[in-house]
Structures are given as C-alpha cells and as structure tokens.
Design a protein around this motif. Structure first.
Motif, short mmCIF file in Angstrom:
data_model
loop_
_atom_site.label_atom_id
_atom_site.label_comp_id
_atom_site.label_asym_id
_atom_site.label_seq_id
_atom_site.Cartn_x
_atom_site.Cartn_y
_atom_site.Cartn_z
N ALA A 1 -3.23 6.77 -1.82
CA ALA A 1 -4.10 6.64 -0.65
C ALA A 1 -4.74 7.99 -0.37
O ALA A 1 -4.16 9.04 -0.64
N GLY B 1 -8.08 -0.71 8.24
CA GLY B 1 -7.56 0.36 7.41
C GLY B 1 -8.25 1.71 7.46
O GLY B 1 -9.22 1.93 8.19
N LEU B 2 -7.69 2.60 6.65
CA LEU B 2 -8.08 4.01 6.64
C LEU B 2 -9.58 4.19 6.41
O LEU B 2 -10.23 5.03 7.05
N HIS B 3 -10.15 3.42 5.50
CA HIS B 3 -11.57 3.53 5.18
C HIS B 3 -12.31 2.31 5.72
O HIS B 3 -13.03 1.63 5.00
N ASP C 1 -5.11 2.73 11.55
CA ASP C 1 -5.79 3.77 10.78
C ASP C 1 -7.30 3.69 10.92
O ASP C 1 -7.99 4.70 10.77
N TYR D 1 -3.91 13.77 0.03
CA TYR D 1 -3.78 12.49 -0.64
C TYR D 1 -2.30 12.13 -0.75
O TYR D 1 -1.43 13.02 -0.78
N LYS E 1 0.86 -1.19 0.00
CA LYS E 1 0.00 0.00 0.00
C LYS E 1 0.88 1.23 0.00
O LYS E 1 2.08 1.15 0.26
N ALA E 2 0.28 2.36 -0.32
CA ALA E 2 1.02 3.62 -0.28
C ALA E 2 1.44 3.90 1.15
O ALA E 2 0.61 3.94 2.06
N CYS E 3 2.73 4.09 1.36
CA CYS E 3 3.28 4.23 2.71
C CYS E 3 4.63 4.91 2.60
O CYS E 3 5.39 4.64 1.66
N ARG F 1 1.42 3.89 -6.19
CA ARG F 1 0.29 3.53 -5.33
C ARG F 1 -0.20 4.79 -4.62
O ARG F 1 0.60 5.66 -4.27
N LEU G 1 -6.67 11.36 3.49
CA LEU G 1 -5.96 10.84 4.65
C LEU G 1 -6.70 11.06 5.97
O LEU G 1 -6.69 10.21 6.84
#
Length: 356
Positions: free
Chosen positions: A247, A149-151, A267, A174, A40-42, A245, A250
């Motif tokens: 995300a 996760g975030l969502h 998250d 983002y 994932k985007a990190c 990637r 935020l």
C-alpha cells in the motif's frame, strides 16, 4: 432502490457505517465492486479503543490478544502495556468476514458496483455506478458516505485532495505485509526500528504472525527485512503463509471532509501514516460521527467531529514521523523510550484509549 444513505466502499469502515446507520434508524445501501472477502496491506493490530467500538456494534472477530506495544532496536527493547483494556491481533480477512456477516444479518443490500460519478443538489445525491462489464444502476439518496479507501476516487472527483505540490518535503512512505506460520513469541505488537523504516510484528493467531514493513524505500519485503537482523533471525525457517501485499504512498491530505451531502470517512478522509496503528479505530470513530451528523441533518457537525476524533492521531503520528525522519534520531528512539518509560507508556495509552 430506496435508501437514506449510499455508502461507497465495503471495507471495514464502510460496513461499520452501515451498522451505525441501521442502529440510527436509517436505510443504507452499500456499493462494493469486489466480491467476497477483501484483503489489503494492514498491520492488523486492533487497539483497545477499536476493539471496544467493534464489540459495541456486536462484532467480535477471533484473533490473538494483545497486551501492549514493544519497541525493539539494536538489541534493546522497551514495552508498555495497555491500561485501558486489551487489544487484539486480527487478520484483515477475518475482520472483513465478521463485519460482512453483521451487515448481512441486517438485510442491507450490497450492490456489486463501484461509484463512478457523484452529483448533487440541495436535497439529494446521485451516484452513477460502474462494474466490470460497464455501467451499473444509478442510485439517488439524501446522503452519501464515501469510505472508498486511501486513494478515494470520490474524494478526487469532488476536488477534496490537498495539493501535495505545496509540501516542501513530502512524506512518501509505503507499506508491505506478509504472514508467517510461526507461534507468536509475544503478546505485544513489536515495532522494530531501523535506519529507513519500521517492521511491525502482530500475532494474529496461535500459529500465525503478520509482519508489516513501513519505509520510504520501495524495495521488496525480503530486502527490507535485511534491516532487521533480530526479527529476521526470529523468522528464519518459518513458512511463508500469505503473499506480499502493499500500500502507498500512505500520506493523503484533504482540504475538507464534507462536500454538500457527501461525507468522507476512514482513509478516504485523509491519512498521515500507519506508524501508530490507529487506522481501524479511527475509521470506526469516523463512521459513528458521520452517521450521527446525517441523523441530525447537520453535515458540518461531522467536520468538527472528524477534527476532534483525528486530532490526537494526527499530532502524535505526524510528530513521530517527523522526529524519526533522520536516521540518527531513529537510533536514539528506543534508548530514549527506555530511559523515560512513563512518557512511553503515556503515549501508547493515549493512542489506545477509545475515540470520541
């Protein structure tokens, strides 16, 4: 299938929750519909506190040592070294692999389904699962930790999302991340500041750096990098090693982190911004605190522990995001940090120290 706790989400925080649960004598099971290594985007920079927490769990992922943080803008730079120990740049995939192996060594089962619905009574939580081909098994356990996760679908289904309509100036940012096959030129995480966002450069191997851009603008990474001429020059000619990637948005706010016998971690429990790089460290602190609350049969103690663990991150991150919203303050940030190096060092090391 008998378990003391169902962990929804098999990312780093969910897997760490499993390891803490096993250590506490609890029997966990994990729900994770994605098969194999999860990326994932990190920003991929482990702060010293996060590295200490992983080592304490017996997890020691390979990567590139980090000595501190460096801010860069308009030809000026200022850096602060960690005083509480080293950090480490680690590919997200490498971190996930290391945690997956540690969980596999415990014999805990990873069920290849996601959580579709959570219902509960005074004594247990029932999780209905779903997979690509339809409904999966229904699991019942005394406790659930949602680290999805975030969502987080679990957070939303429990009505724990805070109404963003109440925000008069919502913070919508983002993130985009990509890797370049180039030898790291620094053992610091570099944060390049521009008018609309920041670029984070993290060495993750002897021949690989990750570049993550955080911005309120949703534009391709190639366009975002145009704002950072010094970084773009560094990357000129370097081969692209991974796909982009993304995300976001935020910022995710929650009303509570506990709903009956369900606890939110990582998250899923709320997020301000990736600006300070504390995500993994904070998630590990949540995992440890959630398991401690379950072991003590005191879920509300997790709400208190979550607030204590998250307080400094929220205050520093939210404050820095607010201060740097106008472009003119962004232009002043690096010169101000260079003028007041003790203040900059203090802020960096406040974020770097192990969480409670």
């Amino acid at each position: 299938m008998s378990a003391d706790v169902v962990v929804i989400g098999g990312g780093p925080v969910g897997l760490a929750t499993v390891l803490y649960a096993v250590r506490s004598g609890l029997s966990p099971v994990v729900l994770e519909p994605r098969i194999g290594t999860i990326d994932k985007a990190c920003g991929e920079g482990l702060m010293p506190g996060g590295l200490v927490a992983l080592t304490d769990l017996g997890v020691d992922p390979p990567g590139h040592g980090l000595r501190g943080i460096r801010y860069v803008a308009r030809g000026r730079q200022v850096e602060a070294d960690f005083t509480v120990g080293p950090g480490r740049g680690v590919r997200r995939t490498t971190l996930h692999d290391a945690l997956t192996r540690a969980v596999a060594d415990t014999g805990v089962e990873v069920v290849p389904f996601g959580g579709a619905e959570v219902t509960q009574d005074d004594g247990a939580v029932t999780v209905r699962t779903v997979g690509p081909s339809g409904a999966g098994p229904t699991l019942t356990a005394p406790w659930v930790v949602a680290a999805d996760g975030l969502h987080s679908p679990t957070r939303t289904s429990l009505g724990l999302d805070r109404d963003h309509a109440a925000d008069t100036r919502p913070l919508r940012r983002y993130g985009l991340r990509q890797h370049y096959g180039i030898r790291p030129w620094s053992d610091h995480v570099e944060v390049h500041w521009a008018a609309h966002g920041e670029a984070y450069v993290t060495p993750v191997a002897d021949d690989l750096v990750g570049v993550a851009v955080l911005s309120k603008r949703r534009i391709p990474l190639s366009e975002s990098l145009a704002e950072f001429p010094q970084l773009r020059e560094r990357l000129d000619g370097a081969p692209v090693a991974t796909s982009v990637r993304g995300a976001g948005p935020l910022r995710q706010r929650t009303t509570h982190r506990v709903a009956g016998r369900v606890l939110l971690a990582g998250d899923a429990s709320g997020y301000v911004d990736a600006l300070t790089g504390e995500g993994i460290s904070l998630g590990l602190a949540h995992a440890r605190a959630a398991v401690a609350a379950i072991a003590a049969d005191d879920p509300q103690s997790y709400e208190r522990s979550w607030r204590a663990a998250t307080r400094r991150y929220s205050l520093l991150t939210h404050g820095l995001v607010q201060v740097t919203r106008p472009a003119w303050t962004r232009r002043l940030l690096v010169p101000a940090a260079a003028t007041l190096p003790p203040v900059f060092r203090s802020a960096v090391n406040e974020l770097a120290r192990p969480g409670r």
